[in-house]
Design an enzyme around this catalytic site. Structure first.
Site, short mmCIF file in Angstrom:
data_model
loop_
_atom_site.label_atom_id
_atom_site.label_comp_id
_atom_site.label_asym_id
_atom_site.label_seq_id
_atom_site.Cartn_x
_atom_site.Cartn_y
_atom_site.Cartn_z
N GLY A 8 0.82 -1.20 0.00
CA GLY A 8 0.00 0.00 0.00
C GLY A 8 0.85 1.25 0.00
O GLY A 8 2.09 1.19 -0.03
N ASN A 11 1.94 1.31 4.08
CA ASN A 11 2.48 0.10 4.69
C ASN A 11 2.44 -1.06 3.70
O ASN A 11 1.63 -1.08 2.78
CB ASN A 11 1.67 -0.30 5.93
N ASP A 109 -5.56 -4.49 -4.49
CA ASP A 109 -6.19 -4.57 -3.17
C ASP A 109 -7.70 -4.61 -3.27
O ASP A 109 -8.36 -5.38 -2.55
CB ASP A 109 -5.73 -3.41 -2.28
#
Length: 262
Positions: A8, A11, A109
């Site tokens: 991401g 993180n 994601d």
């Protein structure tokens, strides 16, 4: 065992599965100036600290929304775990239809979130992924990804207010219930960020639920800021912190590389 990695903006989240069981999950903070060697060392140390035997890991799947880090993390996995990552991207079998202008633009994601949401909660479905940004997406009763919206993340918005204004203070976003009227600068900021985010989420869920094929949609939230964003919502929203990792496992099972014949 399967190593699942989601890169991401803030993180790198990872989890290790044995079958359907999530044995561990962890995070590595994103630093764009780190080398593949540095990421490999961090990954190696994290797995060793959690007592995950690298020789028992047989596969890896990776999604990324940070192109400049994708290759570095893939190389780090090769060095630290001896695995060739399966990358979530164009050509991967998702198990649902994608009805947007360019399906290749859909982040890995959100692909993982959607598949896990459909598998575990059914359709129609609204997914809220709240991290550096907040994405809210709609999937109809025919398992068709219709599209969604992207909003500034609640923590990013708080940081932006502090950095672009002279008098507004830094604030803590956690805490108790907020009145809809702030009576000082910090209170007004908390009200705007927390209640404002909840109202936006409620509003989008209402709009999406009125679309054809979306009546009675289940709403599920994931991401580091999901509890903050949804705690004050009036809609019923389920929390699933592991939604993305579980979706990566489902994607790997669907797209598992076939073993080479000797």
């Amino acid at each position: 065992m399967l190593l699942a990695i989601d890169v991401g903006n803030s993180n790198i989240s990872l989890g290790v599965f044995r079958g359907a069981a999530l044995l561990m999950k962890g995070k590595i903070s994103v630093r764009t100036r780190r080398s593949a060697d540095e990421y490999a060392a961090l990954l190696y140390d994290l797995l060793r600290m959690r007592q995950i035997p690298r020789e028992e890991m047989t596969g890896c799947i990776l999604s990324s929304v940070v192109p400049e880090l994708t290759g570095l993390v893939e190389e780090a996995v090769r060095m630290a775990a001896g695995l060739e990552p399966l990358r979530v991207g164009p050509g991967i079998r998702t198990g649902f239809r994608i009805r947007i202008d360019d399906p290749s633009q859909l982040g890995g994601d959100l692909v993982a979130d959607t598949l896990a949401g459909l598998t575990e909660y059914g359709a129609p479905l609204v997914v809220i992924d709240a991290g550096t940004v907040t994405a809210i997406v709609a999937v109809d009763r025919n398992r068709t990804y219709l599209g969604g919206c992207i909003l500034p993340g609640i923590r990013s918005s708080a940081q932006m207010l502090k950095e672009t204004t002279a008098l507004l203070p830094s604030i803590e976003l956690g805490g108790g219930e907020e009145d809809c009227l702030g009576r000082n600068s910090a209170g007004a900021m908390r009200c705007g960020l927390l209640l404002g985010s909840a109202m936006m989420v409620d509003g989008f869920i209402g709009r999406y639920s009125a679309l054809p094929g979306m009546a009675g949609a289940v709403c599920v939230a994931t991401g580091g800021s999901a509890p903050l964003v949804t705690a004050r919502c009036e809609r019923e929203i389920r929390q699933d912190p592991e939604l993305t990792l579980k979706g990566l496992r489902y994607l790997y099972e669907t797209n598992r590389p076939k073993p080479k014949r000797s």
